[in-house]
Every structure is written in C-alpha cells, then in structure tokens.
Design a protein around this motif. Structure first.
Motif, PDB file in Angstrom:
ATOM      1  N   LEU A   1      12.328   9.909  10.156  1.00 40.54           N
ATOM      2  CA  LEU A   1      13.076   9.821   8.897  1.00 40.54           C
ATOM      3  C   LEU A   1      12.373  10.225   7.434  1.00 40.54           C
ATOM      4  CD1 LEU A   1      14.761   6.264   9.620  1.00 40.54           C
ATOM      5  CD2 LEU A   1      15.951   8.704   9.459  1.00 40.54           C
ATOM      6  N   LEU A   2      11.206  10.583   7.648  1.00 42.35           N
ATOM      7  CA  LEU A   2      10.318  10.813   6.339  1.00 42.35           C
ATOM      8  C   LEU A   2      10.422  12.193   5.902  1.00 42.35           C
ATOM      9  CD1 LEU A   2       6.824   8.743   6.475  1.00 42.35           C
ATOM     10  CD2 LEU A   2       8.485   9.072   4.653  1.00 42.35           C
ATOM     11  N   GLU A   3      11.205  13.015   6.827  1.00 47.78           N
ATOM     12  CA  GLU A   3      10.981  14.337   6.495  1.00 47.78           C
ATOM     13  C   GLU A   3      11.544  14.775   5.039  1.00 47.78           C
ATOM     14  OE1 GLU A   3      13.241  18.566   8.077  1.00 47.78           O
ATOM     15  OE2 GLU A   3      13.317  16.568   9.419  1.00 47.78           O
ATOM     16  N   GLY A   4      11.072  15.346   4.237  1.00 50.15           N
ATOM     17  CA  GLY A   4      11.403  15.684   2.972  1.00 50.15           C
ATOM     18  C   GLY A   4      10.950  14.638   1.894  1.00 50.15           C
ATOM     19  N   ALA A   5      10.244  13.475   2.144  1.00 52.97           N
ATOM     20  CA  ALA A   5       9.831  12.637   1.369  1.00 52.97           C
ATOM     21  C   ALA A   5       8.357  12.959   0.999  1.00 52.97           C
ATOM     22  CB  ALA A   5       9.619  11.193   1.823  1.00 52.97           C
ATOM     23  N   GLU A   6       7.698  12.561  -0.220  1.00 54.49           N
ATOM     24  CA  GLU A   6       6.394  12.942  -0.670  1.00 54.49           C
ATOM     25  C   GLU A   6       5.513  11.802  -0.308  1.00 54.49           C
ATOM     26  OE1 GLU A   6       6.280  14.215  -4.400  1.00 54.49           O
ATOM     27  OE2 GLU A   6       7.479  15.967  -4.137  1.00 54.49           O
ATOM     28  N   SER A   7       5.893  10.665  -0.269  1.00 48.23           N
ATOM     29  CA  SER A   7       5.198   9.550  -0.125  1.00 48.23           C
ATOM     30  C   SER A   7       5.933   8.295   0.511  1.00 48.23           C
ATOM     31  CB  SER A   7       4.400   9.032  -1.468  1.00 48.23           C
ATOM     32  OG  SER A   7       5.422   8.676  -2.433  1.00 48.23           O
ATOM     33  N   ILE A   8       5.389   7.282   0.895  1.00 46.43           N
ATOM     34  CA  ILE A   8       5.668   6.252   1.423  1.00 46.43           C
ATOM     35  C   ILE A   8       5.157   4.678   0.987  1.00 46.43           C
ATOM     36  CG2 ILE A   8       4.628   6.314   3.622  1.00 46.43           C
ATOM     37  CD1 ILE A   8       7.130   5.084   5.171  1.00 46.43           C
ATOM     38  N   LYS A   9       5.866   3.679   0.587  1.00 43.15           N
ATOM     39  CA  LYS A   9       5.255   2.497   0.522  1.00 43.15           C
ATOM     40  C   LYS A   9       5.535   1.361   1.386  1.00 43.15           C
ATOM     41  CE  LYS A   9       6.500   2.927  -4.768  1.00 43.15           C
ATOM     42  NZ  LYS A   9       7.250   2.556  -5.660  1.00 43.15           N
ATOM     43  N   ILE A  10       4.363   0.735   1.886  1.00 42.01           N
ATOM     44  CA  ILE A  10       4.395  -0.205   2.875  1.00 42.01           C
ATOM     45  C   ILE A  10       4.275  -1.513   2.406  1.00 42.01           C
ATOM     46  CG2 ILE A  10       3.599  -0.715   5.241  1.00 42.01           C
ATOM     47  CD1 ILE A  10       2.342   2.093   5.371  1.00 42.01           C
ATOM     48  N   ALA A  11       4.816  -2.484   2.486  1.00 43.58           N
ATOM     49  CA  ALA A  11       4.648  -3.919   2.260  1.00 43.58           C
ATOM     50  C   ALA A  11       4.697  -4.814   3.486  1.00 43.58           C
ATOM     51  CB  ALA A  11       5.991  -4.311   1.493  1.00 43.58           C
TER      52      ALA A  11
ATOM     53  N   ILE B   1       0.834  -1.348  -0.001  1.00 42.81           N
ATOM     54  CA  ILE B   1      -0.152   0.072   0.084  1.00 42.81           C
ATOM     55  C   ILE B   1       1.004   1.447  -0.073  1.00 42.81           C
ATOM     56  CG2 ILE B   1      -0.149  -0.024   2.708  1.00 42.81           C
ATOM     57  CD1 ILE B   1      -3.099   1.089   2.393  1.00 42.81           C
ATOM     58  N   SER B   2       0.278   2.450  -0.646  1.00 42.36           N
ATOM     59  CA  SER B   2       1.147   3.432  -0.640  1.00 42.36           C
ATOM     60  C   SER B   2       0.384   4.776  -0.106  1.00 42.36           C
ATOM     61  CB  SER B   2       1.387   3.986  -2.056  1.00 42.36           C
ATOM     62  OG  SER B   2       2.474   3.231  -2.914  1.00 42.36           O
ATOM     63  N   LEU B   3       1.008   5.455   0.972  1.00 43.39           N
ATOM     64  CA  LEU B   3       0.352   6.518   1.449  1.00 43.39           C
ATOM     65  C   LEU B   3       1.337   7.916   1.446  1.00 43.39           C
ATOM     66  CD1 LEU B   3      -0.021   4.937   5.101  1.00 43.39           C
ATOM     67  CD2 LEU B   3      -1.805   5.143   3.151  1.00 43.39           C
ATOM     68  N   THR B   4       0.559   8.782   1.412  1.00 46.46           N
ATOM     69  CA  THR B   4       1.355  10.063   1.321  1.00 46.46           C
ATOM     70  C   THR B   4       2.074  10.294   2.629  1.00 46.46           C
ATOM     71  OG1 THR B   4      -0.342  11.569   2.373  1.00 46.46           O
ATOM     72  CG2 THR B   4      -0.509  11.268  -0.311  1.00 46.46           C
ATOM     73  N   ARG B   5       3.115  11.404   2.618  1.00 49.84           N
ATOM     74  CA  ARG B   5       3.654  11.375   3.811  1.00 49.84           C
ATOM     75  C   ARG B   5       2.743  11.829   4.976  1.00 49.84           C
ATOM     76  NH1 ARG B   5       7.416  16.157   6.537  1.00 49.84           N
ATOM     77  NH2 ARG B   5       7.698  14.752   8.385  1.00 49.84           N
ATOM     78  N   LEU B   6       1.913  12.842   4.472  1.00 51.14           N
ATOM     79  CA  LEU B   6       0.805  13.467   5.391  1.00 51.14           C
ATOM     80  C   LEU B   6       0.187  12.432   6.229  1.00 51.14           C
ATOM     81  CD1 LEU B   6       1.000  16.508   6.244  1.00 51.14           C
ATOM     82  CD2 LEU B   6      -1.186  16.684   4.811  1.00 51.14           C
ATOM     83  N   GLU B   7      -0.235  11.482   5.373  1.00 53.03           N
ATOM     84  CA  GLU B   7      -1.147  10.435   5.661  1.00 53.03           C
ATOM     85  C   GLU B   7      -0.581   9.828   6.751  1.00 53.03           C
ATOM     86  OE1 GLU B   7      -4.288   9.676   1.812  1.00 53.03           O
ATOM     87  OE2 GLU B   7      -2.140   8.617   2.032  1.00 53.03           O
ATOM     88  N   PHE B   8       0.538   9.208   6.464  1.00 49.11           N
ATOM     89  CA  PHE B   8       1.381   8.190   7.332  1.00 49.11           C
ATOM     90  C   PHE B   8       1.839   9.158   8.807  1.00 49.11           C
ATOM     91  CE2 PHE B   8       5.209   6.334   9.115  1.00 49.11           C
ATOM     92  CZ  PHE B   8       5.099   5.116   9.254  1.00 49.11           C
ATOM     93  N   SER B   9       2.152  10.047   8.640  1.00 54.18           N
ATOM     94  CA  SER B   9       2.571  11.083   9.839  1.00 54.18           C
ATOM     95  C   SER B   9       1.226  11.238  10.687  1.00 54.18           C
ATOM     96  CB  SER B   9       3.130  12.506   9.429  1.00 54.18           C
ATOM     97  OG  SER B   9       4.393  12.368   8.816  1.00 54.18           O
ATOM     98  N   SER B  10       0.241  11.568  10.171  1.00 50.21           N
ATOM     99  CA  SER B  10      -1.042  11.643  11.012  1.00 50.21           C
ATOM    100  C   SER B  10      -1.421  10.372  11.571  1.00 50.21           C
ATOM    101  CB  SER B  10      -2.124  12.029  10.144  1.00 50.21           C
ATOM    102  OG  SER B  10      -2.677  11.056   9.288  1.00 50.21           O
TER     103      SER B  10
END
Length: 374
Positions: free
Chosen positions: A213-223, A136-145
């Motif tokens: 560690l996500l600072e500066g990233a736009e999105s994150i992929k989770i497996a 699944i992929s989330l935006t950085r904002l979604e993951f941080s929230s």
C-alpha cells in the motif's frame, strides 16, 4: 449523509480499505461493511477484520482539483464488496451517494441507479487508530527494504505464532528486522537517528500488505504500543495487532568462524539451481552442492526420472572439498532478497547452518540450514 465524489479517487480508497475486510467473517457480520464518515476533513473509509484495520481519507480537494462536493456530513455502514463492485463497474466520472432514512443508500452515476441497504454507524465496533507508545519515522525505501529482505523467511504455520512475525528491535541507533521459520533466518539492519529501545513482533503478512500500500508514499510513521502497531502514511492509517510472546534469541545463530567461502554470480547460481531442480522429485526442492578448488557443481537425482547436474564456471572458492544439500527454494529466496549482482556463501560444515550475504552490504544477512540426505 450526502456527497458527490470523483469515481477514480473513491474506487482507489475503497480498494485500499477493502484489503482489511474479510467478507467471510461470519463471526462478526458487521465487519463485512465499510464505515463511511463524512466530516470537515473529507470522507474517511474504514475496513477491519479485527487483526487488521485500515482507515483511508479522501480530502475535499487534491492539488486544487475538487474531489468531493454537494456535501451533507454523516456516517453509515455499507457492504464493502458490493460498494466496491459498483464503483469498479461504473464508468462515469462522478458518483453520487445519499443516505435516506438511515437505511438506504441511493447511488447514482450516469444512467445507473442503485438502492443499497445500509446500517447505522453505531453498530460498528470501536477501532483504536490513535498513535500511542514508541514512535519512529522511516522513508518508504527503508521500510520496503526491511519487509522485502526479511518477511519471506517468516513461518506460514500457526503452530508457533511468534515465528509468523517480523521481529522489529531497536537499540544503539540501529533498527533490526528479523524473521525465522526455524529452518532459515533473514535479518536486515538500518540506522536510525533516535536512540530508541524496543522489541515488537508484527505479523509478517501484515508488513507485506502495508508495503504494497506504500506505493507513491515518501515516508511512513510507525507507533508501537503494548498490543498494536500503527502505520501512517499519506491519508491512510493502518492498525494491526502485535503477536504476544518473546521472539527467539537469534543473535548467536550467525557463525563467527567459517571454514569455506564461495563467491559467485547471483544470476548464474539462481539459473543453475532452477534448471537442476526439475529433477529433485524424490526430495522435493532439495539439491546438492559440490565444492572444490576447481569446480562448483549443483546436482539433483531421482530414482524414477534420472539426474541432472550443472557446473558454474565463474567462481571463487576457499576451503577443502565440501558437499552440502539444501532446500533450493530457501536459497533462491535468500539470494533474490539480497538484490546484489554477486553473492557470498559461507559454510562451517556439511550439517551446520550456512550464511548467504551481499559482499558489499553488511546490513543484510541470510542463513539457511542444510538438509540431511542420508
């Protein structure tokens, strides 16, 4: 193995991978080292403590800026703390790194020269960094929230390992993050475009680490597979073990019917709690909340020191008179996690768990259990 690398990019990656290295891990001494792998993609740096593994890659160039040059591909292991301290204290623009006879790394920069013992890379344990299972992929904002609004409520005690996790559950196009330490609960929901179904227990402290560690990233992929979670963003891959077991059923904890409702400014509430808490010495972090149609008062008392009380002037209260005691640290953390100007507190009764919510955001809910003071 040989390369010349820009010191700023080198140090940044060492600090990222170093978050997974435990220099005091005497059970597996080789894990006090980084694994360097210089290949056609660039320099990858791996740090691990078994529970957490971080791999970050430095490409040969970034936006036409040359980062790595004078290259001879190869792999080696070097002490993580020492190489990081070297890179941190070197004030040159570039650092030269060369492995001689597979046992010595010669590190030079400006006038300084280090000879650092190194180890053959085949002594490093195998680490699985391949994405498998549900993805699944989330935006950085979604993951941080998800992290910032729930992880704080996970347990810090290892007696029940399952409660140290953030439970991620997907169903019907909604991803739900839940944490509880038995005395409080935090839940955050976000909509997802895929109709995935899964439940995974990711260590809360690892989720917080990844969020940092996500600072500066736009999105994150989770497996998510049976035993591990893999997080990938920019040039970094992070693997962490999942916590085995079934997460407690918290779906029915949120009360369907409440008898009292308090709407109040979040800042006013936090400041009043903080000031009154100074005198909650006899009952550490426990304060009393007195509610009536005409008054909202927070108080604390100590037989040795004295008492304190503060009235909140602006509020809206519905219900009969109510007095309830709670751990003010739990309530303050919950209110801060909402991130809203105003908050709503919903009560069932004196000793029933109560709800703290953002009146304008149904995606997040916090629950706190009162404290018995008699």
């Amino acid at each position: 193995m040989r390369f010349v690398i820009k010191r700023d990019e080198f140090l940044k990656s060492l600090l990222i991978a170093g978050r997974a290295v435990n220099s005091k891990n005497s059970a597996v001494p080789v894990l006090a080292n980084f694994k360097f792998d210089l290949n056609e993609k660039g320099l990858s740096i791996i740090g691990s403590n078994y529970e957490l593994t971080i791999k970050t890659c430095i490409p040969y160039s970034i936006d036409d800026r040359e980062i790595i040059r004078n290259v001879q591909e190869g792999t080696t292991l070097v002490n993580a703390k020492i190489i990081t301290d070297m890179a941190r204290k070197i004030d040159a623009e570039e650092i030269s790194f060369e492995v001689v006879d597979s046992t010595i790394a010669i590190i030079t920069a400006g006038k300084i020269k280090y000879n650092l013992n190194c180890i053959k890379a085949n002594e490093y344990p195998d680490v699985d960094l391949e994405p498998t299972g549900i993805q699944i992929s989330l935006t950085r904002l979604e993951f941080s929230s998800l992290v910032s609004q729930t992880a704080f409520a996970a347990s810090l005690k290892e007696q029940r390992p399952i409660l140290t996790a953030v439970n991620l559950e997907a169903a019907d196009g909604v991803l739900t993050a839940t944490t509880t330490d038995s005395a409080r609960l935090a839940r955050k929901q976000i909509s997802i475009s895929t109709d995935l179904q899964f439940s995974a227990n990711v260590p809360a402290k690892m989720m917080v680490e990844i969020d940092h560690l996500l600072e500066g990233a736009e999105s994150i992929k989770i497996a998510l597979s049976d035993k591990k979670a893999l997080f990938e963003f920019d040039n970094t891959v992070i693997a962490t073990r999942l916590i085995a077991g079934e997460y407690p059923n918290t779906k029915n904890i949120v009360p369907r019917i409440t008898n009292y409702s308090l709407e109040v400014n979040a800042s006013d509430l936090l400041k009043a709690i903080d000031r009154v808490n100074i005198l909650s010495i006899d009952r550490e972090n426990v304060v009393d909340l007195h509610l009536s149609e005409n008054s909202v008062e927070i108080s604390a008392k100590s037989t040795q020191v004295g008492s304190a009380s503060e009235k909140i002037e602006t509020f809206k209260f519905e219900g009969n008179n109510l007095q309830i005691s709670f751990n003010c640290e739990f309530v303050s953390s919950a209110v801060k996690a909402l991130g809203s100007e105003d908050v709503t507190l919903l009560f069932v009764g004196e000793m029933k768990p109560f709800v703290i919510k953002n009146p304008n955001d149904e995606s997040i809910i916090q629950i706190v259990t009162p404290v018995r003071t008699y």
